[in-house]
Write a protein that holds these residues in place. Sequence first.
Motif, mmCIF file in Angstrom:
data_model
loop_
_atom_site.group_PDB
_atom_site.id
_atom_site.type_symbol
_atom_site.label_atom_id
_atom_site.label_comp_id
_atom_site.label_asym_id
_atom_site.label_seq_id
_atom_site.Cartn_x
_atom_site.Cartn_y
_atom_site.Cartn_z
ATOM 1 N N HIS A 253 0.837 -1.208 0.000
ATOM 2 C CA HIS A 253 0.000 0.000 0.000
ATOM 3 C C HIS A 253 0.865 1.247 0.000
ATOM 4 C CE1 HIS A 253 0.592 -0.789 4.405
ATOM 5 N NE2 HIS A 253 0.753 0.532 4.451
ATOM 6 N N ALA B 294 0.617 4.901 1.905
ATOM 7 C CA ALA B 294 -0.117 5.523 3.008
ATOM 8 C C ALA B 294 -0.026 7.034 2.905
ATOM 9 C CB ALA B 294 0.438 5.046 4.346
ATOM 10 N N GLU C 61 -3.982 3.726 1.693
ATOM 11 C CA GLU C 61 -4.439 3.851 3.075
ATOM 12 C C GLU C 61 -4.378 5.310 3.491
ATOM 13 O OE1 GLU C 61 -2.933 -0.531 4.744
ATOM 14 O OE2 GLU C 61 -2.452 1.293 5.872
ATOM 15 N N HIS D 294 4.159 7.032 3.843
ATOM 16 C CA HIS D 294 5.112 5.941 3.620
ATOM 17 C C HIS D 294 4.654 5.045 2.473
ATOM 18 C CE1 HIS D 294 2.320 4.033 6.626
ATOM 19 N NE2 HIS D 294 2.485 2.965 5.874
ATOM 20 N N CYS E 120 4.658 0.975 1.428
ATOM 21 C CA CYS E 120 4.799 -0.341 2.051
ATOM 22 C C CYS E 120 4.972 -1.418 0.990
ATOM 23 C CB CYS E 120 3.561 -0.646 2.895
ATOM 24 S SG CYS E 120 3.644 -2.271 3.668
ATOM 25 N N GLU F 296 7.925 0.932 4.660
ATOM 26 C CA GLU F 296 7.379 -0.110 5.525
ATOM 27 C C GLU F 296 7.528 -1.444 4.786
ATOM 28 O OE1 GLU F 296 3.160 0.311 6.199
ATOM 29 O OE2 GLU F 296 3.125 -1.217 7.768
HETATM 30 CO CO CO Z 1 1.425 1.217 6.250
#
Ligand code: CO
Length: 134
Positions: free
Chosen positions: A8, A10, A55, A79, A81, A129
């Motif tokens: 994802h 974010a 997200e 971030h 991921c 992440e």
């Molecule tokens: Co995340």
Amino acid sequence: MKILGIEHIAIAVESLEKGSIFWKDIMGLEFKKQEDVPNQEVITDIYNIKNSKIELIKQKSPHSPISKFLEKNGPGIHHICFAIENIEEAIIELKSQGIKIIGNRPSVGAEGYKIIFLHPSSTGGVLVELSQKT
Ligand code: CO
């Protein structure tokens, strides 16, 4: 380390409702669910994209890492991921290469995945992440 894809992206928001106007109404992303992630002190609205997710993350308290981020940068990408195969192996590998890892062991992130963050000072300024599906 085996990367399986981008799990994802974010995005820090001041309001999940406001965020939904662009991401859901205009971009047409499918809302998956809202999740409370207590150990990160955030609430997240998760939207599906084929093979990935967006997200939107909002602080739950002034101690949340998102509060500090918004104060410093305002809303925006927080971030990226990556889904990886084995987080414990990745941590050992990255540490041996001198990469700064935030925290020493994986914690539990959204959707119960095992996660760890890499410090932006080791990644060219991007909070990264890593997550492993459990
Ligand atoms: Co995340």
